[in-house]
Design a protein around this motif. Structure first.
Motif, PDB file in Angstrom:
ATOM      1  N   PRO A  26       0.822  -1.216   0.000  1.00  0.00           N
ATOM      2  CA  PRO A  26       0.000   0.000   0.000  1.00  0.00           C
ATOM      3  C   PRO A  26       0.853   1.262   0.000  1.00  0.00           C
ATOM      4  O   PRO A  26       1.817   1.380   0.763  1.00  0.00           O
ATOM      5  N   GLY A  27       0.506   2.180  -0.895  1.00  0.00           N
ATOM      6  CA  GLY A  27       1.182   3.463  -0.948  1.00  0.00           C
ATOM      7  C   GLY A  27       0.516   4.455  -0.014  1.00  0.00           C
ATOM      8  O   GLY A  27      -0.357   4.107   0.790  1.00  0.00           O
ATOM      9  N   PRO A  28       0.894   5.728  -0.094  1.00  0.00           N
ATOM     10  CA  PRO A  28       0.256   6.758   0.734  1.00  0.00           C
ATOM     11  C   PRO A  28      -1.256   6.774   0.527  1.00  0.00           C
ATOM     12  O   PRO A  28      -1.751   6.670  -0.604  1.00  0.00           O
ATOM     13  N   ASP A  29      -1.991   6.855   1.618  1.00  0.00           N
ATOM     14  CA  ASP A  29      -3.457   6.921   1.606  1.00  0.00           C
ATOM     15  C   ASP A  29      -4.104   5.654   1.040  1.00  0.00           C
ATOM     16  O   ASP A  29      -5.240   5.695   0.567  1.00  0.00           O
ATOM     17  N   GLU A  30      -3.386   4.538   1.086  1.00  0.00           N
ATOM     18  CA  GLU A  30      -3.935   3.263   0.647  1.00  0.00           C
ATOM     19  C   GLU A  30      -3.938   2.264   1.801  1.00  0.00           C
ATOM     20  O   GLU A  30      -3.214   2.422   2.788  1.00  0.00           O
ATOM     21  N   VAL A  31      -4.757   1.218   1.638  1.00  0.00           N
ATOM     22  CA  VAL A  31      -4.787   0.119   2.601  1.00  0.00           C
ATOM     23  C   VAL A  31      -4.551  -1.189   1.863  1.00  0.00           C
ATOM     24  O   VAL A  31      -4.812  -1.299   0.654  1.00  0.00           O
ATOM     25  N   LEU A  32      -4.024  -2.185   2.577  1.00  0.00           N
ATOM     26  CA  LEU A  32      -3.875  -3.529   2.052  1.00  0.00           C
ATOM     27  C   LEU A  32      -4.969  -4.399   2.659  1.00  0.00           C
ATOM     28  O   LEU A  32      -5.151  -4.418   3.881  1.00  0.00           O
ATOM     29  N   ILE A  33      -5.692  -5.100   1.797  1.00  0.00           N
ATOM     30  CA  ILE A  33      -6.831  -5.912   2.207  1.00  0.00           C
ATOM     31  C   ILE A  33      -6.533  -7.383   1.963  1.00  0.00           C
ATOM     32  O   ILE A  33      -6.078  -7.762   0.860  1.00  0.00           O
ATOM     33  N   LYS A  34      -6.761  -8.210   2.964  1.00  0.00           N
ATOM     34  CA  LYS A  34      -6.766  -9.653   2.763  1.00  0.00           C
ATOM     35  C   LYS A  34      -8.158 -10.017   2.267  1.00  0.00           C
ATOM     36  O   LYS A  34      -9.137  -9.905   2.996  1.00  0.00           O
ATOM     37  N   VAL A  35      -8.239 -10.394   0.999  1.00  0.00           N
ATOM     38  CA  VAL A  35      -9.533 -10.590   0.344  1.00  0.00           C
ATOM     39  C   VAL A  35     -10.159 -11.896   0.828  1.00  0.00           C
ATOM     40  O   VAL A  35      -9.502 -12.950   0.857  1.00  0.00           O
ATOM     41  N   ALA A  36     -11.421 -11.840   1.182  1.00  0.00           N
ATOM     42  CA  ALA A  36     -12.155 -13.027   1.612  1.00  0.00           C
ATOM     43  C   ALA A  36     -13.075 -13.557   0.517  1.00  0.00           C
ATOM     44  O   ALA A  36     -13.254 -14.768   0.370  1.00  0.00           O
ATOM     45  N   ALA A  37     -13.664 -12.646  -0.261  1.00  0.00           N
ATOM     46  CA  ALA A  37     -14.602 -13.045  -1.309  1.00  0.00           C
ATOM     47  C   ALA A  37     -14.683 -11.942  -2.352  1.00  0.00           C
ATOM     48  O   ALA A  37     -14.476 -10.761  -2.049  1.00  0.00           O
ATOM     49  N   ALA A  38     -14.998 -12.352  -3.585  1.00  0.00           N
ATOM     50  CA  ALA A  38     -15.075 -11.402  -4.700  1.00  0.00           C
ATOM     51  C   ALA A  38     -16.187 -11.838  -5.645  1.00  0.00           C
ATOM     52  O   ALA A  38     -16.198 -12.990  -6.111  1.00  0.00           O
ATOM     53  N   GLY A  39     -17.118 -10.951  -5.914  1.00  0.00           N
ATOM     54  CA  GLY A  39     -18.228 -11.278  -6.801  1.00  0.00           C
ATOM     55  C   GLY A  39     -17.816 -11.286  -8.264  1.00  0.00           C
ATOM     56  O   GLY A  39     -16.785 -10.741  -8.659  1.00  0.00           O
ATOM     57  N   ILE A  40     -18.641 -11.950  -9.076  1.00  0.00           N
ATOM     58  CA  ILE A  40     -18.458 -11.979 -10.527  1.00  0.00           C
ATOM     59  C   ILE A  40     -19.485 -11.049 -11.156  1.00  0.00           C
ATOM     60  O   ILE A  40     -20.665 -11.060 -10.782  1.00  0.00           O
ATOM     61  N   ASN A  41     -19.035 -10.237 -12.108  1.00  0.00           N
ATOM     62  CA  ASN A  41     -19.901  -9.256 -12.751  1.00  0.00           C
ATOM     63  C   ASN A  41     -19.727  -9.277 -14.262  1.00  0.00           C
ATOM     64  O   ASN A  41     -18.709  -9.733 -14.783  1.00  0.00           O
ATOM     65  N   ASN A  42     -20.735  -8.721 -14.946  1.00  0.00           N
ATOM     66  CA  ASN A  42     -20.624  -8.597 -16.395  1.00  0.00           C
ATOM     67  C   ASN A  42     -19.383  -7.814 -16.804  1.00  0.00           C
ATOM     68  O   ASN A  42     -18.745  -8.133 -17.803  1.00  0.00           O
ATOM     69  N   THR A  43     -19.037  -6.781 -16.014  1.00  0.00           N
ATOM     70  CA  THR A  43     -17.896  -5.954 -16.411  1.00  0.00           C
ATOM     71  C   THR A  43     -16.593  -6.748 -16.426  1.00  0.00           C
ATOM     72  O   THR A  43     -15.703  -6.482 -17.238  1.00  0.00           O
ATOM     73  N   ASP A  44     -16.457  -7.759 -15.523  1.00  0.00           N
ATOM     74  CA  ASP A  44     -15.267  -8.605 -15.547  1.00  0.00           C
ATOM     75  C   ASP A  44     -15.169  -9.350 -16.877  1.00  0.00           C
ATOM     76  O   ASP A  44     -14.102  -9.418 -17.500  1.00  0.00           O
ATOM     77  N   ILE A  45     -16.289  -9.920 -17.303  1.00  0.00           N
ATOM     78  CA  ILE A  45     -16.303 -10.685 -18.552  1.00  0.00           C
ATOM     79  C   ILE A  45     -16.192  -9.756 -19.749  1.00  0.00           C
ATOM     80  O   ILE A  45     -15.452 -10.023 -20.704  1.00  0.00           O
TER      81      ILE A  45
END
Length: 357
Positions: A26-45
């Motif tokens: 993480p840079g200035p004003d950023e956070v690091l997240i340990k991801v637990a779940a991520a949805g699937i969306n039309n925009t990904d495809i």
């Protein structure tokens, strides 16, 4: 860390699962997240297959598996700017903050959070500009992700990680459309693609504002959509006029477009509003401009979101005013199988990837 790398525009072969990807810092004003779940969306495809390119005129499903030969890499992102590869996709991110960059309070470590999918901080909060998490920057299809601290929201609720991860992209898109069209109490709203993530969210969000909802979806989804609050369900493919009187609708919320577009405008009242945030049935439509101006219709193209849209969404979650609609979960390494199920449109609601811990 383990991550899914998008190596270029194309078919499923462009998704590469790796376990040697560097954890972001993480840079200035950023956070690091340990991801637990991520949805699937039309925009990904859409991004993977290059559907946003002006060289593509077909439905998302036409190229969902193999991509399009007519895609031009130079304009194949939603913003019209060429992407850099490899890219970690994933617009929906639920997880916990595990580290912070300069300028961020260490007290935030441990928070369970959602990341706003339409990021404004990276473009200086300029009007009508934003980045999509997982498109212009790396996203949530990984064990760790970094995000701007001001756009990473602590959420206090008893939902599961998968349920929370179903929210950011689909629900903010739906709320953004409703916000722009100013849906009001007692108004008649028609929602297309109503069994998908955006559509099913729009049902709840429109009902929350006191609207009367007609949902358009596959006929086998009627019971499920009524349970979400739809007052009427029109089977996809039926003439809309067989179920809805012409000039009886105040607002249309559309993510489908395609050949059914003219029917939607015929259903709108004089002075009606049409809001669109997708075109899964195809982006090229037939528009009789006389319908537009003689009926004094207002059109809203909905991508950019004001800050209050996501902030309101978080408040609805915390107050228990909406509920998630998760149809299924897959482990991250089964992303291809999950996207195939998404493209089949056999399942109503959101599909979510769970991330190995």
């Amino acid at each position: 860390m383990t991550a899914v790398l998008l190596t270029g525009h194309g078919g499923f072969e462009k998704l590469e699962i790796r376990d040697d990807v560097a954890v972001p810092v993480p840079g200035p004003d950023e956070v690091l997240i340990k991801v637990a779940a991520a949805g699937i969306n039309n925009t990904d495809i859409n991004t993977r297959i290059g559907w946003y390119s002006k060289g593509v005129t077909g439905a998302t499903s036409d190229g969902g598996a193999d991509g399009y030969e007519t895609t031009n890499d130079d304009d194949a992102s939603w913003s019209g700017v060429a992407l850099s590869f490899p890219r970690i996709q994933g617009a929906d991110c639920c997880g916990r903050i595990v580290a912070v960059g300069k300028g961020v309070s260490p007290d935030r470590i441990g928070e369970r959070v959602l990341v706003r999918n339409m990021l404004r901080s990276y473009v200086g909060y300029r009007p009508w500009e934003c980045w999509t998490f997982g498109s212009e920057c790396d996203g949530a299809f990984a064990q760790y992700a970094k995000a701007p601290a001001p756009e990473t929201y602590k959420v206090d609720c008893d939902w599961s990680d998968a349920e929370l991860a179903s929210m950011p992209c689909a629900w903010s898109t739906a709320e953004g459309m409703i916000h722009r069209a100013q849906v009001g109490k007692g108004e008649h709203v028609v929602i297309t693609g109503a069994s998908g993530g955006v559509g099913s969210a729009a049902i709840q969000l429109a009902k929350r504002r006191g609207a009367r909802v007609t949902a358009i979806a596959g006929g086998n989804k009627a019971k499920q959509l009524r349970a979400l609050g739809a007052d009427q369900v029109v089977p996809r493919g039926d003439p809309l006029s067989d179920h809805v009187a012409p000039q009886s609708v105040d607002v249309v919320l559309d993510v489908v477009a395609g050949s059914g577009f003219p029917e939607l405008l015929q259903a709108l009242k004089r002075g009606g509003r049409y809001a669109v945030a997708g075109a899964i049935a195809g982006p090229i439509v037939e528009l009789d401009v006389r319908t537009l101006y003689l009926k004094d219709l207002t059109f809203f193209g909905c991508t950019f979101q004001e800050d209050e849209v996501f902030e309101n969404l978080v408040s609805y979650i915390e107050r228990g005013e909406i509920r998630p609609n998760v149809a299924g979960t897959w482990p991250l390494e089964q992303i291809v199988e999950a996207q195939k199920e998404f493209l089949s449109k056999n399942t109503g609601g959101k599909l979510v990837l769970t991330i190995p811990q």
